[in-house]
Each structure stands twice: as C-alpha cells, then as structure tokens.
Design a protein around this motif. Structure first.
Motif, mmCIF file in Angstrom:
data_model
loop_
_atom_site.group_PDB
_atom_site.id
_atom_site.type_symbol
_atom_site.label_atom_id
_atom_site.label_comp_id
_atom_site.label_asym_id
_atom_site.label_seq_id
_atom_site.Cartn_x
_atom_site.Cartn_y
_atom_site.Cartn_z
ATOM 1 N N ALA A 141 0.869 -1.259 0.021
ATOM 2 C CA ALA A 141 -0.001 0.114 -0.203
ATOM 3 C C ALA A 141 0.817 1.384 -0.090
ATOM 4 N N VAL A 142 2.001 1.255 0.644
ATOM 5 C CA VAL A 142 2.717 2.605 0.770
ATOM 6 C C VAL A 142 3.514 2.710 -0.514
ATOM 7 N N LYS A 143 3.861 1.611 -1.209
ATOM 8 C CA LYS A 143 4.433 1.761 -2.731
ATOM 9 C C LYS A 143 3.655 2.691 -3.571
ATOM 10 N N VAL A 144 2.434 2.411 -3.419
ATOM 11 C CA VAL A 144 1.603 2.878 -4.628
ATOM 12 C C VAL A 144 0.936 4.302 -4.173
ATOM 13 N N ALA A 145 1.356 4.623 -2.865
ATOM 14 C CA ALA A 145 0.626 6.002 -2.442
ATOM 15 C C ALA A 145 1.466 7.092 -2.481
ATOM 16 N N ASP A 146 0.871 8.179 -2.791
ATOM 17 C CA ASP A 146 1.651 9.423 -2.985
ATOM 18 C C ASP A 146 1.766 10.252 -1.505
ATOM 19 N N LEU A 147 0.765 9.582 -0.785
ATOM 20 C CA LEU A 147 0.913 10.327 0.783
ATOM 21 C C LEU A 147 0.365 9.135 1.715
ATOM 22 N N CYS A 148 1.161 8.993 2.736
ATOM 23 C CA CYS A 148 0.766 7.811 3.938
ATOM 24 C C CYS A 148 0.411 8.550 5.055
ATOM 25 N N VAL A 149 -0.804 8.412 5.660
ATOM 26 C CA VAL A 149 -1.075 8.960 6.841
ATOM 27 C C VAL A 149 -1.185 7.822 7.900
ATOM 28 N N ALA A 150 -0.149 8.028 8.920
ATOM 29 C CA ALA A 150 -0.028 7.202 10.157
ATOM 30 C C ALA A 150 -1.159 7.477 11.096
ATOM 31 N N VAL A 151 -2.004 6.784 11.524
ATOM 32 C CA VAL A 151 -2.998 7.258 12.559
ATOM 33 C C VAL A 151 -2.726 6.655 13.805
ATOM 34 N N ALA A 152 -2.780 7.583 14.733
ATOM 35 C CA ALA A 152 -2.574 6.938 16.152
ATOM 36 C C ALA A 152 -3.249 7.632 17.054
ATOM 37 N N ARG A 153 -3.692 6.745 18.230
ATOM 38 C CA ARG A 153 -4.074 7.590 19.485
ATOM 39 C C ARG A 153 -2.999 8.082 20.281
ATOM 40 N N PRO A 154 -3.442 8.995 21.159
ATOM 41 C CA PRO A 154 -2.489 9.359 22.264
ATOM 42 C C PRO A 154 -2.048 8.699 23.350
ATOM 43 N N THR A 155 -1.727 7.307 23.029
ATOM 44 C CA THR A 155 -1.204 6.411 24.072
ATOM 45 C C THR A 155 0.313 5.805 23.710
ATOM 46 N N TYR A 156 0.973 5.203 24.754
ATOM 47 C CA TYR A 156 1.950 4.838 24.382
ATOM 48 C C TYR A 156 2.229 3.813 23.543
ATOM 49 N N LEU A 157 1.381 2.938 23.557
ATOM 50 C CA LEU A 157 1.499 1.602 22.433
ATOM 51 C C LEU A 157 1.191 2.254 21.303
ATOM 52 N N ASP A 158 0.055 3.113 20.926
ATOM 53 C CA ASP A 158 -0.318 3.513 19.601
ATOM 54 C C ASP A 158 0.918 4.415 19.113
ATOM 55 N N LEU A 159 1.703 5.258 19.897
ATOM 56 C CA LEU A 159 2.846 5.931 19.333
ATOM 57 C C LEU A 159 3.934 5.116 19.070
ATOM 58 N N ALA A 160 4.122 3.935 19.816
ATOM 59 C CA ALA A 160 5.007 2.990 19.260
ATOM 60 C C ALA A 160 4.736 2.372 18.161
ATOM 61 N N ALA A 161 3.505 1.922 17.979
ATOM 62 C CA ALA A 161 2.992 1.464 16.718
ATOM 63 C C ALA A 161 3.317 2.646 15.455
ATOM 64 N N ALA A 162 2.970 3.910 15.861
ATOM 65 C CA ALA A 162 3.319 4.815 14.796
ATOM 66 C C ALA A 162 4.716 4.915 14.419
ATOM 67 N N VAL A 163 5.598 4.685 15.274
ATOM 68 C CA VAL A 163 7.112 4.583 14.757
ATOM 69 C C VAL A 163 7.341 3.745 13.839
ATOM 70 N N LEU A 164 6.513 2.337 13.824
ATOM 71 C CA LEU A 164 6.820 1.255 12.875
ATOM 72 C C LEU A 164 6.127 1.637 11.682
ATOM 73 N N SER A 165 5.241 2.208 11.594
ATOM 74 C CA SER A 165 4.487 2.953 10.311
ATOM 75 C C SER A 165 5.503 3.999 9.534
ATOM 76 N N VAL A 166 6.145 4.820 10.377
ATOM 77 C CA VAL A 166 7.176 5.663 9.985
ATOM 78 C C VAL A 166 8.174 5.085 9.317
ATOM 79 N N ALA A 167 8.743 3.905 9.814
ATOM 80 C CA ALA A 167 9.779 3.155 9.610
ATOM 81 C C ALA A 167 9.494 2.705 8.030
#
Length: 236
Positions: free
Chosen positions: A96-122
């Motif tokens: 999905a990332v390969k075909v996207a012009d822009l990727c939006v990583a969605v996260a709640r303001p919680t520790y585990l969500d922010l950790a998951a956002a880091v994985l999306s960013v990677a």
C-alpha cells in the motif's frame, strides 16, 4: 490522480474511521474519491456497503491487487484513491505504501499507539514515500485546556521524522452514530466540531498531495498549537 494510504500497525487506532471520513469529506468537496478496503477485517466495507453509490465508491481488494486497482482508477478518471490498509503483515502494508503519494499514520495519544506509529514511519521512510502522522481519538479539551496525554503525544512525535497534522481528531460519539447510518460525520452534523476537524485534516492532506505548502491558518483545534507555542503546561 492522487493516492492516499491510511495506516496503523496497531488495531483500535481508528484507521478505518479516518479513511472513511476522509473519503466522504473529499466527495463532499467535489473531489472524485473512492475507497479501497485492503484490510481483511473489511470494516470500511461494512460501513459503506449500504450506500446507494457503494458500487462506484468502494472496492474490496487485497495488497497484491493494489497496483492494478490504482491503474484502473487512474484510467477511469478518479481524483483520489484512499486505501484503508491492513495492519499486518508488513509486506502487505508495504504494498500500500509503494503505490501511495502520501501515507497517513493514524495513532491515538497512548504509549502503545505511538510505538506503533514509529513502525509505520519506518516503513514509509524505508520505501521513500511522503508521510504524515494524524492523532485520532483524542480527548476533547476542557475549559480550553488540552489534556496532558495529547500534549505529550504531540511532543513525542516531534522526534518521529515525519510531520504531524496540526488538527487532532477528537473522540466523539457522532462517529459511531454516523457509521450506524453508513454516513460520515459531515453528513450527520455538517456544522459540528467533528465535521470541522475532518474538513481541516482533509484540507491539510489535500494540499500536501497537490504539492502545496501546508497552510498556517488556524485549524479546527488551534488551541493546542497556540498553547504549545506559549509553553503552557496543561493540568489534569
């Protein structure tokens, strides 16, 4: 045509809520937008299948078919393809990332969500794509004071090496009410706070997709940015 991948490596972040509302916000603003549900959970399909225009709005697909779907949408004159991505496995997320012009990583303001956002960013950075982090399901302000969890989340994401959308999507019952009627929050309460937030987020995303510099105008919850600039420390 522009392609937007809405992603989260953790369940429960509200990825589908964001994807559906952004798609319908785009259509409300005259953008010919369609939604590709590439998540095996098929939550977007469940929400939108009852709409009269569902055959031309919604595509049930998989990661392996995204490239072909993108090309088909481009040939048919679609302006915006929004992809509700799977949370896993990473190989499917990457398609999905390969075909996207822009990727939006969605996260709640919680520790585990922010950790998951880091994985999306990677994944986004490894594949050399443009990205944006959007905070979702944030508690509303009280008497103009931003909840500490939201302020801390914005501060933590400053080090994620991706821009953060200035508008946080708040936790509001109207999202569930809208989904129960196969609608977006704009269609349920066009003048409400949730609709304003979705419009602001879509506006920021659409400008980025079209290569425009993000506007410095006030967002739907500009009190957060204003407070952070002033160095205010919210209280519980």
């Amino acid at each position: 045509m522009k392609t937007l991948a809405v992603m989260s490596r953790k369940g429960g972040a509200g990825k589908t809520t964001v994807a559906v509302n952004l798609t319908l916000a785009a259509r409300a603003m005259g953008v010919r937008a369609v939604l590709a549900d590439a998540d095996p959970m098929r939550s977007a399909c469940e929400v939108l299948k009852g709409r009269d225009e569902a055959p031309g709005l919604l595509f049930e697909t998989s990661a392996s078919k995204l490239f072909a779907l993108t090309e088909a949408c481009r040939r048919s004159g679609v302006d915006l393809l929004v992809i509700d991505t799977p949370a896993a496995p990473e190989a499917d997320v990457a398609e999905a990332v390969k075909v996207a012009d822009l990727c939006v990583a969605v996260a709640r303001p919680t520790y585990l969500d922010l950790a998951a956002a880091v994985l999306s960013v990677a994944v986004i950075q490894r594949l050399g794509r443009e990205g944006l982090i959007a905070l979702n399901q944030c508690p509303p302000t009280r008497a103009g004071v931003e909840p500490p969890a939201v302020v801390k989340a914005f501060e933590a994401l400053r080090f994620a090496n991706l821009p953060v959308a200035p508008t946080a999507i708040r936790s509001r019952l109207v999202y569930q009410t809208a989904f129960a009627r196969a609608r977006s929050v704009l269609e349920i309460d066009s003048g409400g706070a949730a609709a304003q937030e979705v419009r602001a987020l879509f506006g920021d995303i659409w400008r980025r997709l079209n290569g425009e510099r993000p506007a410095a105008a006030a967002s739907a919850n500009d009190d957060l940015r204003r407070g952070m600039r002033l160095g205010l420390a919210p209280t519980a």
